[in-house]
Design a protein around this motif. Structure first.
Motif, PDB file in Angstrom:
ATOM      1  N   GLU A  24       0.847  -1.189   0.000  1.00  0.00           N
ATOM      2  CA  GLU A  24       0.000   0.000   0.000  1.00  0.00           C
ATOM      3  C   GLU A  24       0.886   1.243   0.000  1.00  0.00           C
ATOM      4  N   GLN A  25       0.468   2.263  -0.771  1.00  0.00           N
ATOM      5  CA  GLN A  25       1.210   3.528  -0.768  1.00  0.00           C
ATOM      6  C   GLN A  25       0.233   4.705  -0.674  1.00  0.00           C
ATOM      7  N   ASN A  26       0.645   5.709   0.067  1.00  0.00           N
ATOM      8  CA  ASN A  26      -0.167   6.927   0.188  1.00  0.00           C
ATOM      9  C   ASN A  26       0.584   8.133  -0.357  1.00  0.00           C
ATOM     10  N   ASN A  28       0.392   8.961  -3.552  1.00  0.00           N
ATOM     11  CA  ASN A  28      -0.334   9.359  -4.762  1.00  0.00           C
ATOM     12  C   ASN A  28       0.471   9.071  -6.033  1.00  0.00           C
ATOM     13  N   LYS A  70      -7.049  -0.439  -7.123  1.00  0.00           N
ATOM     14  CA  LYS A  70      -6.997   0.903  -6.543  1.00  0.00           C
ATOM     15  C   LYS A  70      -5.608   1.476  -6.760  1.00  0.00           C
ATOM     16  N   LYS A  71      -5.522   2.770  -6.838  1.00  0.00           N
ATOM     17  CA  LYS A  71      -4.235   3.431  -7.066  1.00  0.00           C
ATOM     18  C   LYS A  71      -3.270   3.133  -5.924  1.00  0.00           C
ATOM     19  N   GLU A  72      -3.814   3.003  -4.709  1.00  0.00           N
ATOM     20  CA  GLU A  72      -2.964   2.868  -3.535  1.00  0.00           C
ATOM     21  C   GLU A  72      -2.443   1.454  -3.304  1.00  0.00           C
ATOM     22  N   SER A  73      -3.023   0.473  -3.964  1.00  0.00           N
ATOM     23  CA  SER A  73      -2.772  -0.915  -3.599  1.00  0.00           C
ATOM     24  C   SER A  73      -2.336  -1.764  -4.785  1.00  0.00           C
ATOM     25  N   SER A  93       7.161   2.255  -5.683  1.00  0.00           N
ATOM     26  CA  SER A  93       6.262   3.115  -6.440  1.00  0.00           C
ATOM     27  C   SER A  93       7.045   4.317  -6.951  1.00  0.00           C
TER      28      SER A  93
END
Lengths: 114, 115
Positions: A24-26, A28, A70-73, A93
């Motif tokens: 997971e990344q936050n 963006n 999802k963009k985050e996962s 990422s």
């Protein structure tokens, strides 16, 4: 704090079992990557995704599968078809194409097949 | 031939020494170049990008020689905390000459700085 998280840190699996590694990344970031590292070797690319709902095979995709809903996962499944899955798995990422943006890595998951 | 090759070392140097690593790449269409640092059992982290004109960041200097297809990293006044594996990383273009976002990593050069 912004960053990339991977879980679990250590994972043990019996032969013949599928297992899914979380990433997971936050940040963006649009692009996400999965690498495998074996002792004394460089990182080898398994899969990468430049955008949601799209992903491409890397150099060693056989025995692995991914999804990017999802963009985050960007979870990675190590299937029973992967003949030698014991390794250190790293998720990364970047903002866009790696040539224009640095890749940031998560802390990694160490997978051991018993 | 590997796409990115490094001398795996290990390099064992005393504190204060100057040490240099070289890396060669095989694809002349390669576009971007980086040095990453990886501590034992940790993830790689970007040390510095490498530009054609050469670039310096404190004690670290990176050089790119496109004609000879090699990259170098020079570390001056080595510290104990510099002990790590240094990864040479190249963004290799596809057949059309465009980058498609894949980095190729060398196997790494191990550096140990001792008192």
């Amino acid at each position: 704090d912004g960053g990339i998280t991977q879980s679990p840190k250590y994972l043990f699996r019996k032969e013949g079992q599928n297992v899914t590694l979380s990433c997971e990344q936050n940040l963006n970031h649009d692009a996400m990557y999965w690498y495998r590292q074996d002792p004394g070797q460089g990182l080898r690319l398994i899969y990468y995704s430049q955008i949601v709902n799209d992903f491409q095979k890397g150099d060693i995709a056989e025995g692995y599968s991914v999804s990017r809903e999802k963009k985050e996962s960007f979870p990675l499944t190590v299937t029973s078809a992967q003949k030698n899955p014991t390794a250190f798995y790293l998720c990364a990422s970047s903002i866009g194409l790696a040539g224009k943006g640095t890749q940031y890595f998560g802390p990694g998951t160490r997978l051991t097949v018993l | 031939r590997k796409e990115v090759e490094q001398d795996p070392g290990p390099f064992n140097v005393p504190e204060g020494a100057t040490v240099a690593f070289n890396c060669t790449y095989s694809n002349s269409a390669s576009q971007s170049f980086f040095w990453y640092r990886q501590d034992c059992r940790k993830e790689p982290k970007l040390l510095m990008s490498v530009y054609s004109s050469g670039n310096e960041d404190g004690r670290f200097t990176a050089q790119l020689n496109r004609a000879s297809q090699y990259i170098s990293l020079l570390i001056r006044d080595s510290k104990l905390s510099d002990s790590a594996t240094y990864l040479c990383v190249v963004n290799i273009a596809n057949a059309g000459g465009t980058s498609y976002g894949k980095l190729t990593f060398g196997q790494g050069t191990i550096l140990t700085v001792h008192p």
